[in-house]
Design a protein around this motif. Structure first.
Motif, PDB file in Angstrom:
ATOM      1  N   LEU A  84       0.855  -1.201   0.000  1.00  0.00           N
ATOM      2  CA  LEU A  84       0.000   0.000   0.000  1.00  0.00           C
ATOM      3  C   LEU A  84       0.882   1.239   0.000  1.00  0.00           C
ATOM      4  O   LEU A  84       1.782   1.366   0.833  1.00  0.00           O
ATOM      5  N   ASP A 108       6.093   4.200   3.654  1.00  0.00           N
ATOM      6  CA  ASP A 108       5.700   3.304   2.565  1.00  0.00           C
ATOM      7  C   ASP A 108       6.916   2.885   1.750  1.00  0.00           C
ATOM      8  O   ASP A 108       6.917   1.831   1.108  1.00  0.00           O
ATOM      9  N   LEU A 148      -5.205   4.181  -2.860  1.00  0.00           N
ATOM     10  CA  LEU A 148      -6.582   4.654  -2.953  1.00  0.00           C
ATOM     11  C   LEU A 148      -6.514   6.167  -3.068  1.00  0.00           C
ATOM     12  O   LEU A 148      -5.970   6.838  -2.176  1.00  0.00           O
ATOM     13  N   THR A 179       2.703   4.480   9.670  1.00  0.00           N
ATOM     14  CA  THR A 179       1.709   5.554   9.708  1.00  0.00           C
ATOM     15  C   THR A 179       1.886   6.360   8.435  1.00  0.00           C
ATOM     16  O   THR A 179       2.989   6.437   7.902  1.00  0.00           O
ATOM     17  N   ALA A 180       0.813   6.963   7.961  1.00  0.00           N
ATOM     18  CA  ALA A 180       0.921   7.868   6.822  1.00  0.00           C
ATOM     19  C   ALA A 180       1.352   9.233   7.344  1.00  0.00           C
ATOM     20  O   ALA A 180       0.966   9.630   8.448  1.00  0.00           O
ATOM     21  N   THR A 182      -1.985  11.584   8.062  1.00  0.00           N
ATOM     22  CA  THR A 182      -2.870  11.249   9.182  1.00  0.00           C
ATOM     23  C   THR A 182      -2.090  10.956  10.465  1.00  0.00           C
ATOM     24  O   THR A 182      -2.597  11.197  11.565  1.00  0.00           O
ATOM     25  N   GLY A 183      -0.904  10.363  10.330  1.00  0.00           N
ATOM     26  CA  GLY A 183      -0.156   9.920  11.507  1.00  0.00           C
ATOM     27  C   GLY A 183      -0.872   8.832  12.284  1.00  0.00           C
ATOM     28  O   GLY A 183      -0.556   8.570  13.437  1.00  0.00           O
ATOM     29  N   ALA A 184      -1.842   8.164  11.664  1.00  0.00           N
ATOM     30  CA  ALA A 184      -2.762   7.330  12.431  1.00  0.00           C
ATOM     31  C   ALA A 184      -2.244   5.926  12.727  1.00  0.00           C
ATOM     32  O   ALA A 184      -2.284   5.467  13.866  1.00  0.00           O
TER      33      ALA A 184
HETATM   34  N1  LIG Z   1      -5.368   6.072   0.581  1.00  0.00           N
HETATM   35  C1  LIG Z   1      -4.433   5.125   0.768  1.00  0.00           C
HETATM   36  N2  LIG Z   1      -3.959   4.424  -0.290  1.00  0.00           N
HETATM   37  C2  LIG Z   1      -3.017   3.465  -0.134  1.00  0.00           C
HETATM   38  N3  LIG Z   1      -2.480   3.144   1.038  1.00  0.00           N
HETATM   39  C3  LIG Z   1      -2.897   3.805   2.125  1.00  0.00           C
HETATM   40  C4  LIG Z   1      -3.896   4.818   2.060  1.00  0.00           C
HETATM   41  N4  LIG Z   1      -4.100   5.298   3.310  1.00  0.00           N
HETATM   42  C5  LIG Z   1      -3.244   4.614   4.116  1.00  0.00           C
HETATM   43  N5  LIG Z   1      -2.524   3.717   3.409  1.00  0.00           N
HETATM   44  C6  LIG Z   1      -1.468   2.800   3.901  1.00  0.00           C
HETATM   45  O1  LIG Z   1      -1.612   2.628   5.282  1.00  0.00           O
HETATM   46  C7  LIG Z   1      -0.478   3.163   5.979  1.00  0.00           C
HETATM   47  C8  LIG Z   1      -0.904   3.781   7.276  1.00  0.00           C
HETATM   48  O2  LIG Z   1      -1.805   4.856   7.056  1.00  0.00           O
HETATM   49  P1  LIG Z   1      -2.608   5.543   8.252  1.00  0.00           P
HETATM   50  O3  LIG Z   1      -3.439   4.482   8.870  1.00  0.00           O
HETATM   51  O4  LIG Z   1      -3.393   6.629   7.620  1.00  0.00           O
HETATM   52  O5  LIG Z   1      -1.559   6.061   9.198  1.00  0.00           O
HETATM   53  C9  LIG Z   1       0.161   4.118   4.987  1.00  0.00           C
HETATM   54  O6  LIG Z   1       1.539   4.290   5.270  1.00  0.00           O
HETATM   55  C10 LIG Z   1      -0.092   3.386   3.672  1.00  0.00           C
HETATM   56  O7  LIG Z   1       0.826   2.327   3.490  1.00  0.00           O
END
Ligand SMILES: Nc1ncnc2c1ncn2[C@@H]1O[C@H](COP(=O)(O)O)[C@@H](O)[C@H]1O
Ligand SMILES: Cc1cc2nc3c(=O)[nH]c(=O)nc-3n(C[C@H](O)[C@H](O)[C@H](O)COP(=O)(O)OP(=O)(O)OC[C@H]3O[C@@H](n4cnc5c(N)ncnc54)[C@H](O)[C@@H]3O)c2cc1C
Lengths: 247, 308
Positions: free
Chosen positions: A7, A38, A61, A118-119, A122-124
């Motif tokens: 992803l 990523d 996405l 984490t992205a 968002t840092g989530a």
């Molecule tokens: N819109 C997206 N498209 C593809 N991968 C995503 C997307 N959002 C989050 N991810 C993947 O999920 C990881 C954690 O994202 P998050 O949960 O937003 O911190 C990211 O580093 C990406 O590898």
């Protein structure tokens, strides 16, 4: 041979200045990059393929402007690039994003998914475990190392240190920086990426139940106290106890 | 009043103090919380009683011996009532909360630092902006430490639920950290060194102060990249750990945006830097313009005499 999905997400360069105009962040002037963690996910996915064969598909996405990060991933060495999008989508919440990604991963027939810890926006850190749960798969988060001899074994932080964990069955694995060096695109990769076709697919997403009310600059900190000279450390120690009450 | 479910934070076999802060967060959300304690020994749930909490559920299962996201989420989901799920914003609890939310088809809002009715605020873009969202219906929420006041303890009304979970990962080996010192991700006080420390040996001066305060020792990326003896596990920042301690002491660290990304939400920040114009000073509550060679011995002796 494993069908590997990684992803990748398009985010503002981490050096970018984040400007707020009105009640939303204005990203019209930022440079966009693959979210930094990523890159470690791509590297881990490519190492997995080098060990076990198979294919690596980068999946994102997002709207059409996300094609650039897929091509960047292609230049680094992934085999296929896929974007999932539906023109009706706008400000998706985590439930919607995870549902759509899980559906795309299923449609791709993946055996294992790598993502960032984490992205950078968002840092989530919700997407990896959330997608895994929707697939009914294992998940391991924040890994700093991986090996592929006789199944996937990863290193992950635990209280008091780290653990070597073997992953049983299908899994979503989120990647931290760790000690690995990520490979950079080479000239041949960049040429191939230019001609590469993004495979655009659709998915369903449930309605969002979390809506953005506003975005704002971080609260300004009141100006601190500044002292000259090492001997002022004594006064600072006293203030930490008597004013801040933190020691 | 609507219901909420607090996933208790546990550490070394007991309830971590942040759990009491989650109770205040639940009350700020206008919910009536049930505390759920994942454990192998239900007696630890006796420590999870708080004013405002009428029920504590010890979810007891072998799967809780080691962290396995999938079995933890399944067992917690099975034992917990419905409602807004509230967890501490620690790496492990954020992870398990994300899975429990996904199991229930809910969204999750991570790293909440303010609650106003059903509006939740968290940092985005590594703290370069804040985002406020509103919830319609149930969701999962992780809450940063040191934001909400701790609810007062009271006797816990514990019921025990046995859960067995199929683990999806197997721990082969645990590698204990070389030092006995706390990890930056677990500490309430952190003292970090940067390239300005001059050599990795000089980190011993930070360790001495850390020992006095019971603090963890952290580092900037420049320190980690320059010196092999400073491991990446100590790195604070964008590509290191995000920390949220009560007190963060930055020594010989310039305050680059990527370092700030990991520590700017610390409650109090102290900076020691010889350059009066270093950016770190704009974020410091207490700034000391001096070399560490001058400042640290004074700081150490002042703190030692205060703590003894
Ligand atoms: N819109 C997206 N498209 C593809 N991968 C995503 C997307 N959002 C989050 N991810 C993947 O999920 C990881 C954690 O994202 P998050 O949960 O937003 O911190 C990211 O580093 C990406 O590898
Ligand atoms: C994608 C990306 C991700 C990054 N991620 C991170 C990250 O996670 N964490 C991180 O920290 N950085 C990160 N960086 C690096 C960051 O940009 C800075 O380069 C780094 O933080 C600088 O570290 P420093 O402050 O220790 O070193 P410097 O910038 O070299 O600063 C050293 C400071 O020490 C002071 N000094 C020198 N001698 C003394 C003395 N004797 N006493 C007192 N003070 C003294 C100097 O005045 C100076 O301010 C990242 C960069 C990029 C591009």
């Amino acid at each position: 041979m494993p069908n590997i999905v990684v992803l990748v997400k398009r985010v503002p360069d981490t050096n970018a200045r984040i400007v707020v105009s009105g009640d939303r962040v204005d990203l019209s002037a930022v440079k966009w990059v693959i979210s930094p963690y990523d890159e470690f996910a791509i590297e881990t996915a490519l190492q997995h393929k080098e060990a076990d064969g198979g294919t690596v598909t980068a999946l994102t996405l997002g709207p059409a402007d996300s094609d650039k990060v897929l091509k960047d991933a292609k230049a680094i060495g992934v085999d296929e690039i896929v974007r999932v999008w539906n023109e009706s989508w706008n400000e998706l919440d985590s439930n919607a994003i995870q549902s759509a990604l899980a559906q795309a991963v299923t449609d791709l027939g993946a055996d294992v998914v790598y993502c960032g810890k984490t992205a950078a926006d968002t840092g989530a850190g919700s997407t990896g475990p959330g997608v895994a749960e929707r697939l009914g798969w294992a998940s391991v988060s924040n890994i700093t190392d991986a090996s592929f001899a006789g199944g996937i074994t990863v290193t992950t932080p635990v209280e008091g240190g780290s653990a070597k964990v073997s992953v049983l069955g299908n899994a979503v694995i989120s990647c931290d920086k760790g000690n690995m060096k990520v490979r950079k695109p080479n000239v041949k990769g960049i040429m191939m990426a230019k001609r590469a076709q993004v495979n655009v697919v659709s998915a369903d997403a449930p309605a969002s139940s979390v809506t953005i009310v506003s975005q704002s600059p971080p609260p300004a900190k009141p100006a601190g106290k500044k002292y000259e000279g090492g001997s002022s450390a004594e006064e600072v120690a006293r203030l930490l106890r008597d004013e801040a009450n933190v020691i | 009043m609507s219901e909420s479910v607090i996933i208790a934070e546990t550490s070394k076999g007991s309830i971590a103090p942040v759990t009491a802060e989650l109770v205040s967060a639940a009350i700020a959300l206008g919910t009536s919380p049930t505390v759920v304690v994942p454990c192998t020994d239900a007696s630890i749930a006796d420590g999870a009683g708080y004013d405002g909490v009428s029920r504590t559920i010890a979810v007891k299962g072998d799967c809780f011996a080691n962290y396995d996201a999938s079995s933890w989420a399944a067992a917690i989901d099975a034992a917990a009532p419905s409602g807004i799920i509230i967890a501490a914003a620690t790496p492990q609890s954020k992870d398990v909360a994300a899975r429990v939310a996904a199991r229930r088809g809910l969204s999750i809002v991570q790293d909440v630092v303010a609650i106003d009715g059903m509006n939740l605020t968290s940092p985005i873009y590594s703290g370069k902006a804040m985002q406020t969202v509103s919830l319609s219906g149930d969701a999962a929420v992780s809450v940063r430490a040191n934001v909400f006041p701790a609810a007062s303890s009271s006797a816990a009304n514990v019921s025990v639920v046995d859960q067995s979970g199929d683990v999806a990962t197997a721990v082969q080996e645990v590698i204990a950290r070389a030092s006995e010192r706390l990890d930056v991700a677990e500490a309430n006080i952190i003292i970090s060194g940067g390239r300005g420390m001059g050599s990795p040996d000089n980190f011993s001066h930070l360790e001495k102060i850390a020992d006095v305060l019971g603090a963890a020792v952290g580092a900037s990326r420049a320190a980690v990249d320059t010196w092999d003896d400073i491991p990446h596990s100590m790195q604070v920042g964008q590509t290191g750990k995000t920390v949220n301690p009560n007190l963060y002491i930055a020594v010989g660290i310039s305050g680059a945006i990527q370092h700030l990304a990991g520590m700017r939400s610390s409650k109090y920040i102290v900076a020691v830097n010889k350059d009066a114009d270093a950016p770190i000073f704009s974020h410091a509550d207490y700034g000391i313009v001096a070399t560490w060679e001058e400042a640290l011995p004074v700081l150490e002796s002042a703190l030692s005499s205060m703590m003894s």
